[in-house]
Design an enzyme around this catalytic site. Structure first.
Site, mmCIF file in Angstrom:
data_model
loop_
_atom_site.group_PDB
_atom_site.id
_atom_site.type_symbol
_atom_site.label_atom_id
_atom_site.label_comp_id
_atom_site.label_asym_id
_atom_site.label_seq_id
_atom_site.Cartn_x
_atom_site.Cartn_y
_atom_site.Cartn_z
ATOM 1 N N THR A 44 7.315 -2.246 -7.360
ATOM 2 C CA THR A 44 7.142 -3.660 -7.042
ATOM 3 C C THR A 44 6.339 -4.308 -8.160
ATOM 4 O OG1 THR A 44 5.015 -3.432 -5.889
ATOM 5 C CG2 THR A 44 7.018 -3.083 -4.581
ATOM 6 N N ILE A 108 2.390 -0.360 -6.369
ATOM 7 C CA ILE A 108 1.841 -1.691 -6.140
ATOM 8 C C ILE A 108 0.942 -2.039 -7.319
ATOM 9 C CG2 ILE A 108 -0.072 -0.779 -4.749
ATOM 10 C CD1 ILE A 108 0.037 -3.416 -3.149
ATOM 11 N N ILE A 139 -0.554 3.120 -8.204
ATOM 12 C CA ILE A 139 -1.137 1.846 -8.581
ATOM 13 C C ILE A 139 -0.644 1.475 -9.978
ATOM 14 C CG2 ILE A 139 -3.246 0.512 -8.845
ATOM 15 C CD1 ILE A 139 -2.714 1.658 -5.994
ATOM 16 N N LYS A 140 -0.055 0.284 -10.089
ATOM 17 C CA LYS A 140 0.480 -0.164 -11.375
ATOM 18 C C LYS A 140 -0.613 -0.865 -12.176
ATOM 19 C CE LYS A 140 4.751 -1.722 -11.865
ATOM 20 N NZ LYS A 140 5.989 -2.522 -11.662
ATOM 21 N N ILE A 141 -0.767 -0.423 -13.404
ATOM 22 C CA ILE A 141 -1.750 -0.991 -14.317
ATOM 23 C C ILE A 141 -1.041 -1.353 -15.617
ATOM 24 C CG2 ILE A 141 -3.838 -0.534 -15.666
ATOM 25 C CD1 ILE A 141 -4.736 1.367 -13.456
#
Length: 368
Positions: A44, A108, A139-141
Site C-alpha cells: 500500500t 504500510i 513498514i514502508k520507509i
C-alpha cells in the site's frame, strides 16, 4: 493447465498486489486473489489509501467512531489504514506460515512528510508496527538519505521493512548496507535474525517515462531506438547488485546466523506507455527470489496473456550496462534522472496524503 501466474510463481517470483481497500477485504475479493491469481502479499501507499478512503465504501462506521472519540484527521487515517492492514495480514496468515515468513506480507507506509526526518520515521515505524500488531506486516520507509538511517534503526529493533522509492543503483547499494547494518545491530541486541524480513522496492516504469520523454525530445533515430528499454535494464542491474551484495563475506556471515536476504521487489510495474506491452515489467523481470507488486490491471493482464520464459534477468547484465551507457551517450544524466524521480515520488505521496487528510477531515466534520 498451468496459468501464467502459476508459472510466474514457479519461476521464483512472488506475486503481490499493489492495492488495498476495506471493500476488497470485506467482499472476500482479496482472499480470492490468493487462489485465483496466486497473490501472496500486498503493498500500500498514501495514494492507494487516498483512493480507497476517498471512495467512501466501507469506512463510514469507522470514521463515525473516530469522530465520536474526538480524533483528528491524521489520527483517523492511522486508525483506518492500520485496521485495513491488520485485517489483510490475517487473510494472508496461512501464506505467511506456509512460506516461513517470506510471503504473506502486507506493507504500510510511514507518513510522507517524515521522508526527510530519520528520527521521526523510525519513531512512526515503531508506532505503526505496534498498532498493526501482526508479525507479517512490513513498514514502508522511503529510500531517502535520511531514510537510510531510519531503515537501520527499524531493522535493529526487529521490525520488518519494505524500503520504497528506490530508483538508482547507488542508492540501492546504500539501502542494502543500511539493512545489513541493522541486522548487525539486531544481533548485538540479542534479536533472532530469522524473524526479520525486508524487501527493497526498486521502481521500474517511472524510469522509462522520464528517460523516454528525454529521448523523444532528442528525436534522432539513435535516441528513439532506445525508448522503452531503460527501466528494464536498470532493474536487471539492480538484481546484479543484489546478487553481488549478498555474496559478500559480511552478508554471508549474517545469513549463516539465520538472517534473510533483503529481496528485490519490482514496484511501479504498470506500463504507462500504451505502445509497450502491458506485461513488459513482469515478463522481462523474472528471476529467482524477487517480488513483483502489481496494480490490479497489470495483474489481470498477466493472468490473461502473460508469458514466462524462465529467468529473463541474470543473462542480461552486459546488454543492460551497454544500454544505459548508450543512453548516457545521448546526454541523459542517469543521476539527475533518478534524483528527479525520487523528488517527484515524494511530492506525489505528499499530495495524496494532503488529499486524504482533507477527505477525512470533511467526513469527520459531517459526523460532528
Amino acid at each position: 493447465m498451468t496459468t501464467p501466474t502459476q508459472s510466474l510463481s514457479a519461476a521464483g517470483v512472488s506475486v503481490w498486489l499493489d492495492d488495498l481497500s476495506r471493500s476488497r477485504i470485506e467482499s472476500g475479493e482479496l482472499a480470492r486473489l490468493i487462489g485465483d491469481r496466486d497473490v501472496v502479499g500486498v503493498t500500500t501507499n498514501p495514494t492507494i489509501f487516498a483512493a480507497a478512503i476517498g471512495g467512501g465504501i466501507g469506512y463510514g462506521d469507522r470514521i463515525a467512531g473516530c469522530a465520536a472519540r474526538g480524533l483528528g484527521a491524521s489520527e483517523t487515517i492511522v486508525e483506518l489504514t492500520t485496521a485495513d492492514v491488520a485485517d489483510a495480514c490475517d487473510i494472508f496468515a496461512d501464506v505467511y506460515a506456509a512460506t516461513g515468513g517470506r510471503d504473506g506480507r502486507v506493507s504500510i507506509e510511514v507518513e510522507p512528510g517524515l521522508a526527510r526526518d530519520a528520527a521521526g520515521t523510525a519513531a512512526q515505524a515503531r508506532e505503526l508496527w505496534a498498532k498493526v500488531d501482526r508479525p507479517n506486516a512490513m513498514i514502508k520507509i522511503p529510500a531517502t538519505v535520511e531514510g537510510l538511517e531510519a531503515i537501520t534503526e527499524t531493522i535493529a529493533a526487529g521490525i520488518s521493512v519494505n524500503v520504497t522509492l528506490i530508483f538508482s543503483l547507488e542508492r540501492y547499494r546504500q539501502v542494502i548496507n543500511a539493512y545489513l547494518t541493522g541486522l548487525e545491530q539486531a544481533r548485538a541486541a540479542g534479536i533472532d535474525l530469522s524473524t526479520i524480513h525486508s524487501v527493497a522496492s526498486f521502481f521500474v516504469s517511472r524510469v522509462d517515462t522520464e528517460i523516454d520523454a528525454r529521448l523523444t525530445a532528442i528525436g534522432t533515430p539513435e535516441a528513439l531506438e532506445l525508448k522503452g528499454k531503460a527501466a528494464v535494464a536498470n532493474a536487471r542491474l539492480a538484481y546484479e547488485v543484489y546478487e553481488q551484495s549478498f555474496a559478500t563475506e559480511r552478508a554471508k556471515q549474517l545469513l549463516g546466523l539465520g538472517a534473510n536476504p533483503q529481496r528485490p521487489l519490482w514496484a511501479s510495474t504498470g506500463v504507462k506507455d500504451p505502445s509497450l506491452p502491458d506485461t513488459l515489467y513482469v515478463s522481462e523481470l523474472v528471476a529467482p527470489g524477487v517480488v513483483n507488486t502489481m496494480p490490479e490491471a497489470t495483474l489481470n493482464a498477466f493472468a490473461d496473456h502473460g508469458e514466462v520464459r524462465g529467468d529473463t534477468v541474470t543473462s542480461e547484465y552486459l546488454e543492460s550496462n551497454q544500454l544505459l551507457n548508450a543512453i548516457d551517450a545521448q546526454g541523459i544524466d542517469y543521476n539527475e534522472v533518478t534524483a528527479k524521480l525520487e523528488t517527484e515520488g515524494l511530492s506525489k505521496f505528499d499530495a495524496s496524503w494532503d488529499e486524504l487528510c482533507e477527505t477525512v477531515e470533511r467526513a469527520l466534520e459531517e459526523q460532528r
